[in-house]
Design an enzyme around this catalytic site. Structure first.
Site, PDB file in Angstrom:
ATOM      1  N   GLU A   1       0.827  -1.213   0.000  1.00 39.47           N
ATOM      2  CA  GLU A   1       0.000   0.000   0.000  1.00 39.47           C
ATOM      3  C   GLU A   1       0.860   1.261   0.000  1.00 39.47           C
ATOM      4  OE1 GLU A   1      -2.940  -0.116   3.103  1.00 39.47           O
ATOM      5  OE2 GLU A   1      -4.253  -1.379   1.898  1.00 39.47           O
TER       6      GLU A   1
ATOM      7  N   GLU B   1      -6.781  -7.399  -0.580  1.00 41.23           N
ATOM      8  CA  GLU B   1      -7.132  -7.270   0.846  1.00 41.23           C
ATOM      9  C   GLU B   1      -8.553  -6.754   0.957  1.00 41.23           C
ATOM     10  OE1 GLU B   1      -4.848  -4.808   3.428  1.00 41.23           O
ATOM     11  OE2 GLU B   1      -2.948  -5.511   2.608  1.00 41.23           O
TER      12      GLU B   1
HETATM   13  C1  GAL Z   1      -4.244  -2.338   4.994  1.00 40.40           C
HETATM   14  C2  GAL Z   1      -2.833  -2.892   5.137  1.00 40.40           C
HETATM   15  C3  GAL Z   1      -2.820  -4.174   5.922  1.00 40.40           C
HETATM   16  C4  GAL Z   1      -3.682  -4.049   7.143  1.00 40.40           C
HETATM   17  C5  GAL Z   1      -5.081  -3.682   6.723  1.00 40.40           C
HETATM   18  C6  GAL Z   1      -6.060  -3.604   7.860  1.00 40.40           C
HETATM   19  O1  GAL Z   1      -4.225  -0.973   4.811  1.00 40.40           O
HETATM   20  O2  GAL Z   1      -2.255  -3.129   3.883  1.00 40.40           O
HETATM   21  O3  GAL Z   1      -1.490  -4.480   6.282  1.00 40.40           O
HETATM   22  O4  GAL Z   1      -3.151  -3.059   7.967  1.00 40.40           O
HETATM   23  O5  GAL Z   1      -5.044  -2.447   6.095  1.00 40.40           O
HETATM   24  O6  GAL Z   1      -7.326  -3.194   7.430  1.00 40.40           O
END
Ligand code: GAL
Length: 654
Positions: free
Chosen positions: A150, A305
């Site tokens: 990210e 994610e």
């Molecule tokens: C994203 C990140 C992850 C985790 C996730 C939690 O922004 O890439 O590592 O922190 O959020 O929602």
């Protein structure tokens, strides 16, 4: 063609075995296999465990993790582990940490603590990426590379002396001479004339508003500087493992990075999306970002994610009620995702994310969360044939990051309430409600394939971009405050809409932003009325322009609000309801009429019907076919329970 060598739709999540004793790993992989997990993202934040001392690697534990995953049929989205530098690197080279706009150097103790321009950080990151590729290039679990994490989440910009040097080099390459920079930045305003590049600094905290030309270049530079960091690692990986796709996880519609430029540098687009379960409109906004991800490379992408239930970083972290995790996952697939992955596999016991949901919750296999995981795994297997299918859109929404950066520059605009996301959604939401497929497109792409091209706003519009819009063969709709400035954020001679003047047949005499809460009535040519908020304009139309709507009441009473010349429509305000404009331009673009809150999305031979409401719905089916989720034939109509979905393989030739 599938995104990776793993067939079907990918399913899995971030796996952080380094946070757990090794005894737990056996249970992890057993349960992954049980749930049908096909991919795990590994080692994202593991640098300090992989290189505990400079140049001294400890890969033994990761070897065992990858072997275990492979033995259980789980492929690895292997991170280069460079998302957080190890403490020794920060202690040996404190200058790798970023400095904020006020000159404060940030400290170790969180993540993403690096200056994007730091040569020391880059050198160490590339060295680790090289070591990872050398070690794991031949490992059978390796399916794709995950570089960084990210980008721009915590660190978009750094104001340290090294960043300043890098910025100056970037400016030299762009302008060649300081005279050209002075002209572009308009430094004659407020006495900022430079006599050498060495005098130029990043836009640090200053006594008053900062030069907008400088700010715009800073935004461009920050996106480019991080992209250089990404491509440095990517190149190291490609040199050793040319056949393994490289990605980095995007953050949906993120202001800081020009994803049109970024996507061109990676092998597959992946995204992280966290729609707020407490926001009843979040499924519309997230659909827009999914369509963007599909449009970036005009091919399927990967949801890398998402949250199984609650996140841990909002002020109030509302869980996903029953059915929502599945529904949101199927929604991503409907909009072109070839896989649905989550943060994270096993819920953490410590750290800032210990209350973030996971596929395997603290409570283990007896929880509702685990049942949701099992169900989704099974559903995604049923949808395997959807992988790779393309989406055909006849409507494009056009936007570019440079224009976005210009539009939302602080402290110098007619109104800072005119926000690009609102403008995009004001068009996207009604199209989405009609089940009309939408592509996103940058302003300089060939748009001739689309029957309708909508440009919600193009504040910064170059002559070339205006030419591309003039070449649109279908209907063109341009939104307010467009064609205002050139690439240097300087107002086009003669004012807005600048290079779009002839195309649209209007001149904007004055911008007319509306105060918060105020509305301006608009009367459409057919007699219907609507409301504008936030923004209006005092227009002067050419004689051959048709007025489709006029302002009604107030200071703008009787003046044109919506105009048309040829196939080009100009909308000079932010309308609450753009239906009258859409009705006119959409013609017979295929729509799928469904009740409010139900989403209808076509992907290849498949029709997704997604009930985002908490009521049962009955939907008339435009096609007969087989519901892949229940393996039943459907025709006529179908009942959808609250938050339920149907994925229809359409029968016959459509
Ligand atoms: C994203 C990140 C992850 C985790 C996730 C939690 O922004 O890439 O590592 O922190 O959020 O929602």
């Amino acid at each position: 063609m599938s995104l990776t060598r793993v067939p079907g739709l990918l399913f899995g999540g971030d796996y952080n075995p380094e946070q757990w004793p090794e005894e737990v790993w056996a249970e992890d992989v057993r349960l992954m296999a049980e749930a049908g997990v096909t991919m795990a993202t590994v080692a994202v934040f593991a640098w300090s465990r992989l290189e505990p001392a400079p140049g001294a690697y400890d890969f033994s534990w990761l070897d065992r993790v990858l072997d275990l995953l492979h033995e259980h049929g789980v492929a690895a989205d292997l991170a280069t582990a460079t998302a957080t530098p190890p403490p020794w690197l920060v202690r040996d080279h404190p200058e790798v940490m970023p400095v904020d706009a006020a000159g404060v150097r940030l400290e170790f103790g969180s993540r993403q603590g690096y200056c994007p321009s730091s040569p020391v950080f880059r050198e160490h990151a590339v060295r680790l990426a090289t070591a990872m590729a050398t070690r794991y290039g031949g490992h059978p679990a390796l399916a794709m590379w995950h570089v960084g994490n990210e980008y721009a989440d915590h660190t978009l910009e750094c104001f340290c002396p090294e960043s300043a040097r890098h910025f100056r080099a970037w400016l030299r390459a762009r302008y060649g001479s300081v005279g050209a920079l002075n002209a572009a930045w308009g430094t004659s305003c407020w006495g900022q004339h430079y006599t050498g590049f060495e005098q130029v600094e990043p836009p640090r905290r200053a006594p008053g508003p900062v030069n907008p030309g400088q700010l715009l270049d800073w935004r461009r530079f920050c996106s480019d500087a991080l992209l250089e960091l990404f491509t440095a690692e990517r190149d190291a990986l490609r040199a050793i493992t040319p056949g393994v796709p490289v990605t980095t996880n995007f953050m949906s519609l993120l202001h800081g990075l020009d994803y049109w430029a970024w996507a061109a540098e990676e092998d597959l687009v992946s995204d992280d999306a966290y729609p707020d379960p407490a926001d009843p409109g979040s499924h519309v906004a997230v659909a827009l970002s999914y369509d963007l991800m599909r449009s970036l490379r005009q091919r399927p992408w990967l949801l890398l994610e998402s949250a199984p239930s609650a996140v841990s970083w909002r002020e109030v972290n509302v869980p996903k009620p029953p059915g929502m995790m599945r529904l949101h996952s199927l929604q991503a697939v409907a909009h072109g995702a070839d896989g649905v992955m989550f943060f994270q596999w096993r819920q953490a016991r410590y750290g800032p994310e210990k209350f973030h949901s996971a596929l395997l919750p603290h409570g283990g296999v007896h929880t509702r969360g685990w049942q949701d995981t099992l169900r989704l795994g099974a559903d995604l297997r049923r949808l395997a044939e959807v992988a790779g299918a393309a989406t055909r859109a006849e409507v494009a929404l056009v936007f570019g990051w440079e224009s976005w950066w210009g539009l939302e520059a602080p402290e110098s605009m007619p109104s800072d309430r005119l926000r690009l996301k609102d403008l995009l959604l004001s068009w996207y939401a009604p199209l989405h409600a009609r089940g009309i497929a939408v592509d996103l497109a940058p302003p300089d792409r060939d748009l001739s394939a689309y029957r309708v091209v909508i440009v919600p706003n193009l504040y910064l519009c170059t002559a070339e971009q205006a030419k591309a819009l003039a070449a649109v063969t279908g209907e063109l709709v341009v939104g307010p405050f467009s064609g205002v400035v050139d690439a240097s954020d300087q107002v086009h001679p003669g004012g807005a809409p600048g290079p779009l003047r002839d195309l649209l047949g209007v001149a904007v005499d004055e911008f007319w932003p509306l105060p918060d809460g105020a509305t301006q009535r608009v009367r459409h040519a057919d007699g219907g009325t609507g409301l504008a908020r936030t923004w209006a304009e005092w227009l002067r139309p050419d004689d051959d322009v048709t007025v489709l709507a006029r302002y009604a009441g107030g200071d703008l009473d009787g003046l044109p609000a919506v105009t048309r010349r040829g196939r080009a429509t100009y909308v000079s305000c932010l309308l609450d309801d753009v239906t009258p404009v859409l009705d006119r331009v959409l013609g017979d673009v295929p729509a799928l009429r469904v009740p409010p809150g139900v989403e209808a999305v076509r992907r290849g031979r498949h029709l997704f019907l997604l009930n985002h409401t908490t009521d049962p719905q009955r939907i008339t089916l435009p096609f007969a076919g087989r519901d892949l989720l229940t393996d039943t034939d459907l025709r006529g109509s179908v009942g959808l329970a609250p938050r339920d979905a149907v994925v229809l393989r359409i029968e016959g030739d459509t």
